[in-house]
Every structure is written in C-alpha cells, then in structure tokens.
Design an enzyme around this catalytic site. Sequence first.
Site: not given
Length: 222
Positions: A86, A198, A196
Amino acid sequence: MKAAVVLLPGLNRDRDMIAALTKIGGKAPATVWQTDTSIPDVDLIVIPGGFSYGDYLRCGAIAARMPVMRAVADKAAKGVMVMGVCNGFQILLEAGLLPGALMRNASLRFVCREVKLEVANANTPFTRGYAPKQVIRCPVAHHDGNFFADADTLKRLEGEGQVVFRYAEGTNPNGSINDIAGIVSASGNVLGMMPHPENLIEAAHGGKDGRPLFEGVLGMAA
C-alpha cells in the site's frame, strides 16, 4: 530468515506487519526508523501501509527521501528482498525502486473492502506459495492505488513477468491499468502491492489467503 520493518511517521499498518512476520516467521522482525542510515543484516525489508507524512505532496514522496530509504536502496541493490504494501508500494515507486506510478483512484474515493487477486506470476520468492492463476481474497484500503505506466514500461512489465498480482473477477477497486495490483522489479527481489496480505493470515481475520505470501518470502513454502 531475518526481517526488518521500516517505521515512518503516519504509517498505521506497522503493527499488523510486525505481527504477521512474527506469527509466521516465529520471531519478531527488527525495526528501523526514518533517520536510520543503515539496516541490520537481514534477508527481508518490509515497508508497511498507512499515510506516511500525511500523504503531503504525493503519497510516499516525502518518505522516499528519508535517509532510511537510501539504506533500503543499497540493500535492494545487493539482492536483499524488499516488500512494500500500500503506502509502502507508493514509497518504492517514489524512490525509483519500482517503475510506474500510483494515481488517485478512478472513483476519486477512498476504497476499503475485500477484493480478489489472481496470481499472475507464481515463480517469484513472494508468490511461490501460490499456484499459477490462483485466485485469492485480500483486503484493500487506499485512495491512490490506480497503477499507471507508459506504454513501453507496461510492455516490459507484462513481457518479463514483472506483474505478479492482478485484480480478478471484476473487483478492480481503483482503475489500475491491466488490473495490476502488484509488481516486482526486473531483478525480482523488490515487490510492491496495494492489497494487504498481512490482514488475512489467520482464522481470526476471516481467512488465510495472505499467509502463503509470507510463507514463501520467509522460505517456508514447499
């Protein structure tokens, strides 16, 4: 495998990234600050998402000129793996470690939702945990994720397998050219992606689709 996470004022996904690397890799990564001029001996450097320096000037423009990014560039040139997610992707582009640009979303609105990604190249350290053309789920949260490159750069990215993730099944949230969601450098050791991973690594997140990326880059994938 040893990892480090770059910390910058305004980032808000650093704890998420540290948690993912710790849970999957088994040990906490080192952290480096914006003014650090050197980075420990690590195998992976991660620049997480957020809004470094309030996204003033352009997203990632100020962060890209911090001393720590010169150290990141030096490590990348020596073959150390670097991943920007990002805002981290925006910073890598501004620092010249990846080609292209990220513009304002085509809708001119901030987008925060789940999308689907197709693995366009599974033959990289970052994507080897996936199958070619596999479609996975992944959340996005950004205002400036509309990837663009000139015709020659785009031809090179596509022709040399540098596009590693595409938005799939009509879920492109920002208007990115060719549905591009993530690319790697020509050398293959620098990854930038808008979604994302994660935030989708365990059951508590609602799924584990992002986990194979970390297992791959941390050397744990089969």
